[in-house]
Every structure is written in C-alpha cells, then in structure tokens.
Motif scaffolding. Structure first.
Motif, PDB file in Angstrom:
ATOM      1  N   GLU A 237       0.968  -1.120  -0.080  1.00  0.00           N
ATOM      2  CA  GLU A 237      -0.056  -0.129  -0.133  1.00  0.00           C
ATOM      3  C   GLU A 237       0.776   1.129   0.126  1.00  0.00           C
ATOM      4  N   THR A 238       0.756   2.041  -0.926  1.00  0.00           N
ATOM      5  CA  THR A 238       1.440   3.312  -0.830  1.00  0.00           C
ATOM      6  C   THR A 238       0.263   4.506  -1.200  1.00  0.00           C
ATOM      7  N   GLU A 239       0.789   5.648  -0.766  1.00  0.00           N
ATOM      8  CA  GLU A 239      -0.248   6.829  -0.993  1.00  0.00           C
ATOM      9  C   GLU A 239      -0.625   6.897  -2.571  1.00  0.00           C
ATOM     10  N   TYR A 242       1.450   7.997  -5.899  1.00  0.00           N
ATOM     11  CA  TYR A 242       2.804   7.944  -5.499  1.00  0.00           C
ATOM     12  C   TYR A 242       3.701   6.606  -5.513  1.00  0.00           C
ATOM     13  N   CYS A 244       7.299   4.260  -4.602  1.00  0.00           N
ATOM     14  CA  CYS A 244       8.727   4.181  -4.074  1.00  0.00           C
ATOM     15  C   CYS A 244       9.563   3.336  -5.125  1.00  0.00           C
ATOM     16  N   LEU A 275       4.663   2.618   3.731  1.00  0.00           N
ATOM     17  CA  LEU A 275       4.741   3.773   3.239  1.00  0.00           C
ATOM     18  C   LEU A 275       3.452   4.643   3.169  1.00  0.00           C
ATOM     19  N   THR A 276       2.495   4.347   4.235  1.00  0.00           N
ATOM     20  CA  THR A 276       1.398   5.062   4.336  1.00  0.00           C
ATOM     21  C   THR A 276       1.955   6.694   4.994  1.00  0.00           C
ATOM     22  N   TRP A 278       3.665   8.915   3.164  1.00  0.00           N
ATOM     23  CA  TRP A 278       4.985   8.955   2.436  1.00  0.00           C
ATOM     24  C   TRP A 278       4.712   9.666   1.155  1.00  0.00           C
ATOM     25  N   ILE A 311      10.731   8.452  -2.987  1.00  0.00           N
ATOM     26  CA  ILE A 311       9.408   8.568  -3.416  1.00  0.00           C
ATOM     27  C   ILE A 311       9.103   9.584  -4.684  1.00  0.00           C
TER      28      ILE A 311
END
Length: 405
Positions: A237-239, A242, A244, A275-276, A278, A311
């Motif tokens: 899970e990333t924003e 966005y 990485c 990564l929440t 970021w 990021i």
C-alpha cells in the motif's frame, strides 16, 4: 719518650679493657636516663562523630603526623619502636579555632615520658556535609572472549550515596564500579569498590568521600553472538498517485546475542516498511531491538537500521496508435486477416514516473491481439499491451474489429 709509651704495654692494655668493662657494669647497674626521637608518627583522630553530628566534615590542615621524643631509663628507651607510640587527637575537644591538643604516650612502657616536637596541636578545616545519590556506571576492564557479548551489567545496590564536604561532592560527576571481563564466556558475579570521578575523568581520592557501601555486587550477563542479514519487507500500500522507486539501507548485517538455542532459531531480521503517509523521499530509522524476540539483544554500539526511500509522484501520459499498429499474434496459414476501421485513432493512458514515461513509446507498449483460436468470420477482440517496466495502464478495455476469411 718512646720507651715510656711502650714500657709495660701489656699491663696498660689490660687496664684499658678493665676500665671499659667496669664502665659497662656501672651503666647497666645504674640504668641512666636517655632520650630518643621518633619522627612522622601518625596521629589517630577519635570521636569524629562530634563533627558529623553537626552535619559537618573536617579536613586536617596540620597535625597528620608528629615528632615524639621518648625519655626514660635507657633499658626501656632502647626497646621502644614506632609501633609502641601513640599520638591521639580528640575532636570532641575541638576549640573555637578548630584546633585540639595532641596527646602522646608509649603504650609499651607508660612510665616513659613522651614529648611532642614542634607540632603539638591538630588543626582542621570544617565544611558543610552533603550527600548525593548516584546510579553507578559499571566500567568494563578488558574484553569478553571472541564470539561473545556483554548483554547487560547490573549492580546491587543500584544506587550508591556519596557523602563528603560540599565542595568535594560537587565535583563528583559519576560513580564507577570497575570490573575485569577479560575472556569471559558466561554470566558471572563479582564485587567492586565504588570510585568517584569528575566530569573530565579524574578520580577523587577516597579519603575525602564516603560511600554508602564499601563494595557492590555486580552481575555481568555474557551471551554468545551470531551474525544475521537484515531484510526489508515493503508494504504494497502506497499513497495514491505515488510510487517508491528505490530503497537503500544500512547495515545489511547485524550481530545479535542471546542463548544458544534461541540464536539457532533466528536466521534473519525482517523490518516491515509502511509507506502510508509518504509523499516525498526521506529517511526512516528502526530500532533493531523492537524487532527481536525476547531475551535476544543486538551487540552494536548504535543498534539502528537507517532506510533511505525514494518516493516519486506518478504522472499520466496518453499514447496514440491506429489499427495498423496492432500486431496480430497466432495467425494461421491459409487465412486472410482484415482489420476494421484501419484509420481509427486509439488512445491509451499510462501512469508512471515521468522519466520512465519519457522513454516509453507505442512500439514498447506493443498493442496486440491473439487470433490463434479465431475462426473465419467477423470478430471484436480485446487489444492487449505489454506492461511497462514501471507504471500502469489506466485506459478502459479497447477492442479491434477483425474479419477472417
């Protein structure tokens, strides 16, 4: 003249010997009075509580040692040694000028007269007493055996009080317990004498300070070590919007310590990366001990894993192609394939990192359809794309009309 001297020489020599003998006999019979001096005789201080009950401490200014002259019968004086002499100062008799008379005697022969030399009084300086508590620092001397690590060191008591003159106690920065751990391979218990040190590491002489204990019990926990790799587990899970793009970290390996059986069950240290929250590149640190099982510790000076995350924001870009750009895969011999709407413009939206999108083209996306299982007739077939190295295709499903004859 020479004849007079040498005449009756034997008789003269005998007379001299008899005279000496008679003199010794007279001395031994009469036992004359003689004096003998002893220097630097230490002075004993008694009734120190007369000062301490006033919450004061003292320091000797004059009178730590004295000279004593012993006078009396030669037979006794000749037998006196330094250990037979006593010099005493009674602090309960301290005067208003902080001085007290020193009394001397010969404990072996009390009848002998003892006379003090130039110094006849003990002079002290008084200062307010102060007591401060310290958690002792256990100072390791030497190093444990190779392949082992000092996991912990504890003392009992774990608080030591230091009492002394206020000016002296103010100088104390820490109390140390020095313990030799050379070549240690297992947990052991020992005893250590507390010592006071200033902030610059200078030891403060023990006679100026008093500790609540003369010795402390120290337990040192020594365990075997093991080197294991560090791996990162990146959360999926990333924003939204966005990505990485890279992740670097140090150290790649750490040394842990603990019981043999527990060490055998640990092959790596896994650090989960969330990564929440970021939205930009940065550094994240992780305390190693937070990810180790109970009773396992890390034998590092700075047990921290530092992770550098890159990021980047995702951007969208449209790519255009025609039916003629679509590759037909799986064509069969003897069949004729005709694309419908050959001039129609198709649009595909790709989301990814800008630098990667700049390198992307329709040819790399490779729009294609699979016609291997298609029979003669008209068909509408979903257009497929090769997935870009970084990025995702956002466009809805597109179909290509094709006639097979």
């Amino acid at each position: 003249m020479k004849d007079k001297i040498t005449k009756n020489l034997g008789i003269k020599a005998l007379s001299l010997c008899l005279a000496i003998l008679f003199w010794i006999m007279v001395i031994n019979i009469d036992d004359p009075i003689r004096s003998r001096q002893f220097t630097n005789v230490p002075v004993s201080v008694i009734h120190e509580d007369a000062v301490s009950t006033l919450d004061k401490v003292y320091e000797i200014v004059q009178g730590k040692t004295v000279d004593i002259t012993v006078t009396g019968k030669k037979s006794k004086v000749d037998k006196v040694t330094m250990q037979d002499l006593s010099a005493t100062a009674d602090l309960s008799q301290l005067s208003v000028v902080n001085a007290v008379n020193i009394y001397s005697e010969c404990t072996k022969f009390p009848s002998l007269t003892c006379t003090l030399g130039k110094v006849q009084t003990l002079t002290v300086s008084l200062e307010n007493m102060k007591t401060v508590s310290f958690v002792p620092v256990i100072q390791q001397i030497g190093t444990v055996a190779d392949g082992y690590y000092m996991v912990s060191a504890t003392s009992k008591p774990n608080i030591i009080k230091v009492t002394g003159a206020k000016s002296q106690v103010k100088k104390v920065s820490e109390v140390r317990l020095e313990v030799d751990v050379s070549n240690a391979k297992k947990t052991f218990v020992t005893r250590a004498e507390p010592k006071a040190y200033t902030s610059d590491g200078t030891i403060i002489e023990g006679d100026k300070l008093k500790f609540s204990v003369s010795q402390a019990r120290v337990e040192l926990n020594v365990r075997k070590t093991k080197t294991i790799p560090v791996t990162l587990s990146l959360g999926e899970e990333t924003e939204p919007g966005y990505l990485c793009t890279s992740m670097e970290y140090e150290p790649k390996k750490i040394v842990i310590a603990g019981g043999q059986k527990k060490l055998e069950k640990i092959d790596e240290l896994v650090i989960p990366i969330d990564l929440t929250g970021w939205f930009e590149s940065g550094e994240q640190t992780f305390q190693v001990e937070d990810y180790l099982p109970d009773n396992i510790t890390v034998s590092e000076v700075n047990p921290v894993i530092s992770v550098q995350l890159e990021i980047e924001r995702l951007v969208s870009q449209k790519f255009y192609f025609k039916a003629s750009d679509v590759t037909l895969e799986g064509k069969q011999d003897g069949y004729t394939y005709e694309r419908g709407s050959s001039q129609k413009a198709y649009e595909v939206m790709v989301q990814g990192i800008q630098k990667d999108l700049n390198k992307l083209s329709v040819q790399k996306l490779n729009p294609h359809i699979d016609v291997e299982r298609l029979t003669k007739g008209s068909h509408r077939v979903t257009i497929l794309f090769d997935k870009p190295e970084s990025g995702i295709i956002l466009s809805e499903e597109m179909k290509l009309s094709i006639k097979i004859s």
